[in-house]
Motif scaffolding. Structure first.
Motif, mmCIF file in Angstrom:
data_model
loop_
_atom_site.group_PDB
_atom_site.id
_atom_site.type_symbol
_atom_site.label_atom_id
_atom_site.label_comp_id
_atom_site.label_asym_id
_atom_site.label_seq_id
_atom_site.Cartn_x
_atom_site.Cartn_y
_atom_site.Cartn_z
ATOM 1 N N GLU A 177 0.806 -1.377 -0.044
ATOM 2 C CA GLU A 177 -0.119 -0.020 -0.082
ATOM 3 C C GLU A 177 1.083 1.191 -0.054
ATOM 4 O OE1 GLU A 177 -3.220 -0.018 2.969
ATOM 5 O OE2 GLU A 177 -3.783 -2.036 2.312
ATOM 6 N N SER A 178 1.736 1.250 -0.966
ATOM 7 C CA SER A 178 2.808 2.468 -0.934
ATOM 8 C C SER A 178 2.179 3.400 -2.142
ATOM 9 C CB SER A 178 4.363 1.825 -1.330
ATOM 10 O OG SER A 178 4.231 1.412 -2.516
ATOM 11 N N CYS A 179 1.404 3.286 -2.724
ATOM 12 C CA CYS A 179 1.294 3.936 -4.032
ATOM 13 C C CYS A 179 -0.280 4.212 -4.238
ATOM 14 C CB CYS A 179 1.608 3.409 -5.371
ATOM 15 S SG CYS A 179 1.222 4.061 -6.731
ATOM 16 N N ARG A 180 -0.502 5.383 -4.133
ATOM 17 C CA ARG A 180 -2.260 5.839 -4.208
ATOM 18 C C ARG A 180 -2.475 6.179 -5.688
ATOM 19 N NH1 ARG A 180 -5.756 8.320 0.197
ATOM 20 N NH2 ARG A 180 -7.497 8.376 -0.749
ATOM 21 N N GLY B 86 -7.298 3.903 -5.277
ATOM 22 C CA GLY B 86 -7.117 3.756 -3.825
ATOM 23 C C GLY B 86 -5.477 3.205 -3.619
ATOM 24 N N TRP B 87 -5.323 3.029 -2.437
ATOM 25 C CA TRP B 87 -4.012 2.360 -2.040
ATOM 26 C C TRP B 87 -3.760 1.103 -2.727
ATOM 27 C CZ3 TRP B 87 -0.766 5.763 -0.399
ATOM 28 C CH2 TRP B 87 -1.042 6.879 0.286
ATOM 29 N N CYS B 88 -2.354 0.883 -3.345
ATOM 30 C CA CYS B 88 -1.989 -0.219 -3.850
ATOM 31 C C CYS B 88 -0.578 -0.581 -3.541
ATOM 32 C CB CYS B 88 -2.004 0.051 -5.491
ATOM 33 S SG CYS B 88 -3.524 0.569 -6.213
ATOM 34 N N ASP B 89 -0.232 -1.904 -3.717
ATOM 35 C CA ASP B 89 0.980 -2.289 -3.647
ATOM 36 C C ASP B 89 1.663 -1.966 -4.825
ATOM 37 O OD1 ASP B 89 -0.074 -3.606 -1.421
ATOM 38 O OD2 ASP B 89 0.822 -5.518 -1.765
ATOM 39 N N GLU B 90 3.021 -1.933 -4.671
ATOM 40 C CA GLU B 90 4.044 -2.010 -5.750
ATOM 41 C C GLU B 90 5.384 -2.626 -5.669
ATOM 42 O OE1 GLU B 90 5.882 2.160 -7.904
ATOM 43 O OE2 GLU B 90 5.674 1.998 -5.828
ATOM 44 N N TYR B 91 5.775 -3.343 -6.979
ATOM 45 C CA TYR B 91 7.046 -3.967 -7.068
ATOM 46 C C TYR B 91 7.843 -2.985 -7.479
ATOM 47 C CZ TYR B 91 5.030 -8.653 -6.951
ATOM 48 O OH TYR B 91 4.424 -9.834 -6.589
ATOM 49 N N TYR B 92 8.926 -3.068 -6.940
ATOM 50 C CA TYR B 92 10.250 -2.130 -7.503
ATOM 51 C C TYR B 92 11.153 -3.004 -8.008
ATOM 52 C CZ TYR B 92 13.564 1.767 -6.772
ATOM 53 O OH TYR B 92 14.517 2.626 -7.126
#
Length: 182
Positions: free
Chosen positions: A154-157, A161-167
């Motif tokens: 939940e690092s990216c809005r 809404g709030w979403c997870d993100e792969y880096y």
């Protein structure tokens, strides 16, 4: 920062990657206005070609943007970007028009962009962020030799809404050692 860097025309086997122009919004609109496609974007689906054109050509944006053009048909098939993200690092991004998904457009165009950035501009590192649910986008990065470095919760809005993100990351030395295959 990128105002001083060129956005050269780049060639692949099937595509010409040329600097994006405002008129490209028309070809990208059917994809970037589609709610199913926009589910993995931070930006909500665009409601007009004009709004999309303003966003694509925002003079305050510090990245470079290419349009992938199919050399056999002249059709715009995707958008590829490179955005500075610290010294010697660029974040890359890509999108394919929806009726050209699963045809290798993103892999071929991003591979050429990476070759340019690593081999001609001499960058140290390329990075990318993706939604973990976007299987196709994650597969593009895997094919190009990127390594998944983190999973942020939940690092990216986004507009949903709030979403997870792969880096993801790829170093110049890794690029040179692997020279990713199709």
């Amino acid at each position: 920062m990128t105002q001083d860097l060129p956005t050269p025309t780049l060639e692949t086997e099937r595509f010409t990657m040329r600097p994006l122009v405002p008129a490209d919004a028309e070809a990208l609109f059917p994809t970037l206005s589609d709610p199913d496609h926009a589910q993995f974007l931070i930006q909500a689906p665009f409601e007009s070609v004009e709004a999309l054109g303003d966003w694509l050509c925002d003079p305050d944006w510090n990245g470079r943007s290419w349009s992938g053009i199919d050399r056999s048909t002249g059709e715009l098939v995707g958008r590829i970007v490179a955005v500075p993200s610290g010294e010697g690092t660029f974040e890359i991004g890509y999108g394919t028009v929806k009726h050209r998904h699963k045809q290798g457009v993103a892999v071929e165009c991003v591979r050429r962009l990476l070759a340019y950035l690593f081999e001609e501009e001499g960058i140290h590192r390329a990075i990318a962020g993706t939604d973990p649910r976007n299987v196709a986008s994650n597969r593009v990065l895997e094919k190009l030799g990127f390594r998944r470095e983190a999973h942020y919760v939940e690092s990216c809005r986004s507009h949903l809404g709030w979403c997870d993100e792969y880096y993801w990351g790829l170093l110049a030395r890794e690029w040179r050692a692997a020279k990713p295959a199709n």
